[in-house]
Design an enzyme around this catalytic site. Structure first.
Site, PDB file in Angstrom:
ATOM      1  N   LYS A 140       2.725 -15.196   3.020  1.00 42.61           N
ATOM      2  CA  LYS A 140       2.974 -15.947   1.776  1.00 42.61           C
ATOM      3  C   LYS A 140       4.480 -16.211   1.727  1.00 42.61           C
ATOM      4  O   LYS A 140       5.176 -15.860   0.764  1.00 42.61           O
ATOM      5  CB  LYS A 140       2.472 -15.120   0.580  1.00 42.61           C
ATOM      6  CG  LYS A 140       2.511 -15.837  -0.752  1.00 42.61           C
ATOM      7  CD  LYS A 140       1.495 -16.956  -0.906  1.00 42.61           C
ATOM      8  CE  LYS A 140       1.712 -17.691  -2.220  1.00 42.61           C
ATOM      9  NZ  LYS A 140       0.883 -18.928  -2.327  1.00 42.61           N
ATOM     10  N   TYR A 177       0.815  -1.215   0.000  1.00 39.61           N
ATOM     11  CA  TYR A 177       0.000   0.000   0.000  1.00 39.61           C
ATOM     12  C   TYR A 177       0.850   1.267   0.000  1.00 39.61           C
ATOM     13  O   TYR A 177       0.458   2.280  -0.564  1.00 39.61           O
ATOM     14  CB  TYR A 177      -0.899   0.044   1.253  1.00 39.61           C
ATOM     15  CG  TYR A 177      -2.252  -0.597   1.090  1.00 39.61           C
ATOM     16  CD1 TYR A 177      -2.377  -1.948   0.805  1.00 39.61           C
ATOM     17  CD2 TYR A 177      -3.413   0.147   1.257  1.00 39.61           C
ATOM     18  CE1 TYR A 177      -3.620  -2.537   0.683  1.00 39.61           C
ATOM     19  CE2 TYR A 177      -4.660  -0.427   1.136  1.00 39.61           C
ATOM     20  CZ  TYR A 177      -4.763  -1.771   0.842  1.00 39.61           C
ATOM     21  OH  TYR A 177      -5.998  -2.344   0.719  1.00 39.61           O
ATOM     22  N   ASP A 196     -12.848  -8.661   3.839  1.00 38.07           N
ATOM     23  CA  ASP A 196     -14.063  -8.658   3.009  1.00 38.07           C
ATOM     24  C   ASP A 196     -14.624 -10.075   2.925  1.00 38.07           C
ATOM     25  O   ASP A 196     -15.845 -10.285   2.986  1.00 38.07           O
ATOM     26  CB  ASP A 196     -13.748  -8.168   1.585  1.00 38.07           C
ATOM     27  CG  ASP A 196     -13.903  -6.659   1.430  1.00 38.07           C
ATOM     28  OD1 ASP A 196     -13.674  -5.940   2.416  1.00 38.07           O
ATOM     29  OD2 ASP A 196     -14.245  -6.203   0.324  1.00 38.07           O
ATOM     30  N   ASP A 240      -3.260 -18.060   0.704  1.00 35.68           N
ATOM     31  CA  ASP A 240      -4.206 -18.775  -0.171  1.00 35.68           C
ATOM     32  C   ASP A 240      -4.950 -19.848   0.623  1.00 35.68           C
ATOM     33  O   ASP A 240      -6.156 -20.021   0.507  1.00 35.68           O
ATOM     34  CB  ASP A 240      -3.498 -19.348  -1.408  1.00 35.68           C
ATOM     35  CG  ASP A 240      -2.218 -20.096  -1.102  1.00 35.68           C
ATOM     36  OD1 ASP A 240      -1.725 -20.035   0.050  1.00 35.68           O
ATOM     37  OD2 ASP A 240      -1.694 -20.779  -2.015  1.00 35.68           O
TER      38      ASP A 240
END
Ligand code: IPM
Ligand code: MG
Length: 351
Positions: free
Chosen positions: A185, A135, A245, A217
Site C-alpha cells: 500500500k 502484528y 482467506d 486494495d
C-alpha cells in the site's frame, strides 16, 4: 522423523486427528509427540504457549498445528489469548515465510463463489511475511488528550525483514511460472514504500522472474476479477492474512487451504517448519465432527515435502485428497454431507 502435533482449540483436534491418521498410513519412521497450545493450554497450564510446548517444537523436525482460538478466552489479557500460541511459535522459531498455495481442484469449480471459468484458472501461491508488520509492533491502549480511549498498533518493517521474504518470493516464483506480484500500500504507507524499494533492489538478483507491484486494495479486487493472472504473490503479514482467506473462497472453501511456515533452520531431511490449515478453530461447529480435515491433511503433505524430504509421499497424499474431492466425498463446507472422519477414511482408502 520427529513431528510435534499441537491440535489446539475448537475443530483443531478433530481435523488434526485425521491428518495424523493419514501420516501413520505412510511407510515412514515417524515419531509423533503432542503438545498443548491455545485456550486448551491456557486452561491446563495458565499459558497459551507453555515452555514444554516450545521445547517440543524445537526438538522436532516439524510441527503439525491444528487451530487456536476460543471465545471464552477473548477477555483475557492479550498475551494470554489462544492466538498468542501460534504467533509465539512463528516468532520464537523464526518462521518468517508463510507459503499459502491456492489451486483449483479439478471438479470443484462449482464450489467457488466465482464463475467456474474464472475459478478454474486459480493456481497461485501467497508468500506471506510472518514475523513482523503490525502484528508484532508496539501496541496498546492509551487515553488521548481529549480523554478518549485510543488503541494503537505500530506497523513497521526493516529492510532485512523485507529482503528475506522478497527472496523467498522470488525463489518460489522461479520454481513455478516465473511471475512475482508484490502487494503493498505504497501510495499511503511508509512501511510499504520501503517494502517496494527493497523488493525492487532484490529483483536485480532475479532477472528471470517477472516482477509486478499491486496495491492491496486492487489486489483484493483482482483476486476475484481474474485470479488466474497471479502466480506468486509476496506480501506483508496483515495483507497476506486477509488475501489468503479471500483466495480460499475463490477456490471454494477455507477448509481446503494448507499453509507452511518456514524459517532458516535446517533439519536432517529438509527445512524445519510449522504446518497448519489457514482456517481457524471454528467454535461454531467444534465437536460436531463435521469440519473438513482436508486443509490439515494437505498441510501434512507440505510437511512431508519441506521438512522430511518426502516429496513422493507428499504427492501421494495430495493425489488422494484430489481423488476424494473428485469422487464427491464432500463435507458441509462444500455442499456435501461427509463427516470429518468419513473424509479421513476416504483419503486413506485412496492412498
Ligand atoms: C492465520 C490466522 C492467524 C493470523 C491468527 C489465528 C492469529 O488468522 O494463520 O491466518 O492472523 O495469522
Ligand atoms: Mg488468517
Amino acid at each position: 522423523m520427529k513431528i510435534a502435533v499441537f491440535a489446539g482449540d475448537g475443530i483443531g483436534p478433530e481435523v488434526t486427528e485425521q491428518a495424523v491418521r493419514v501420516l501413520k498410513e505412510l511407510p515412514l519412521p515417524l515419531s509423533l509427540i503432542t503438545g498443548d497450545v491455545g485456550g486448551a493450554a491456557y486452561r491446563l497450564h495458565g499459558h497459551p504457549l507453555p515452555d514444554e510446548t516450545l521445547v517440543a517444537a524445537r526438538e522436532a523436525d516439524a510441527v503439525l498445528f491444528g487451530a487456536v482460538g476460543d471465545p471464552s478466552c477473548d477477555t483475557l489479557d492479550r498475551h494470554l489469548r489462544p492466538e498468542q500460541a501460534v504467533l509465539g511459535l512463528r516468532r520464537e522459531l523464526g518462521l518468517f515465510a508463510n507459503l499459502r498455495p491456492a489451486k483449483m481442484f479439478p471438479g470443484m469449480e462449482d464450489a467457488s463463489g466465482l464463475k467456474p471459468e474464472i475459478a478454474s484458472a486459480i493456481d497461485l501461491l501467497i508468500v506471506r511475511e510472518l514475523n513482523g508488520d503490525v502484528y508484532f509492533g508496539e501496541k496498546g491502549m492509551r487515553t488521548t488528550d481529549a480523554g478518549l480511549r485510543e488503541g494503537y498498533d505500530i506497523m513497521s518493517y526493516d529492510e532485512g525483514e523485507v529482503r528475506r521474504i522478497a527472496r523467498a518470493g522470488f525463489e518460489a516464483a522461479r520454481k513455478r511460472r516465473g511471475k512475482l506480484c508484490s502487494v503493498d500500500k505504497a501510495n499511503v504507507l511508509e512501511t510499504s514504500q520501503l517494502w517496494r524499494d527493497v523488493v525492487i533492489e532484490v529483483a536485480k538478483d532475479y532477472a528471470d522472474v517477472e516482477l509486478t507491484h499491486m496495491y492491496v486494495d486492487n489486489a483484493a479486487m483482482q483476486l476475484v476479477r481474474n485470479p488466474g493472472q497471479f502466480d506468486v504473490i509476496v506480501t506483508g503479514n496483515l495483507f497476506g492474512d486477509i488475501l489468503s482467506d479471500q483466495a480460499s473462497m475463490c477456490v471454494g472453501s477455507i477448509g481446503l487451504l494448507a499453509s507452511a511456515s518456514l524459517g532458516e533452520r535446517r533439519t536432517q531431511h529438509g527445512t524445519f517448519g510449522l504446518y497448519e490449515p489457514i482456517h481457524g478453530s471454528a467454535p461454531d461447529i467444534a465437536g460436531q465432527g463435521i469440519a473438513n480435515p482436508l486443509a490439515t491433511i494437505l498441510s501434512a503433505a507440505d510437511l512431508l515435502r519441506h521438512s522430511l524430504g518426502q516429496a513422493a509421499q507428499a504427492e501421494r497424499v495430495e493425489s488422494a485428497v484430489a481423488a476424494t474431492l473428485s469422487d464427491g466425498v464432500l463435507g458441509r463446507d462444500l455442499g456435501g454431507t461427509a463427516t470429518t472422519a468419513e473424509i479421513g477414511d476416504a483419503v486413506i482408502a485412496r492412498l
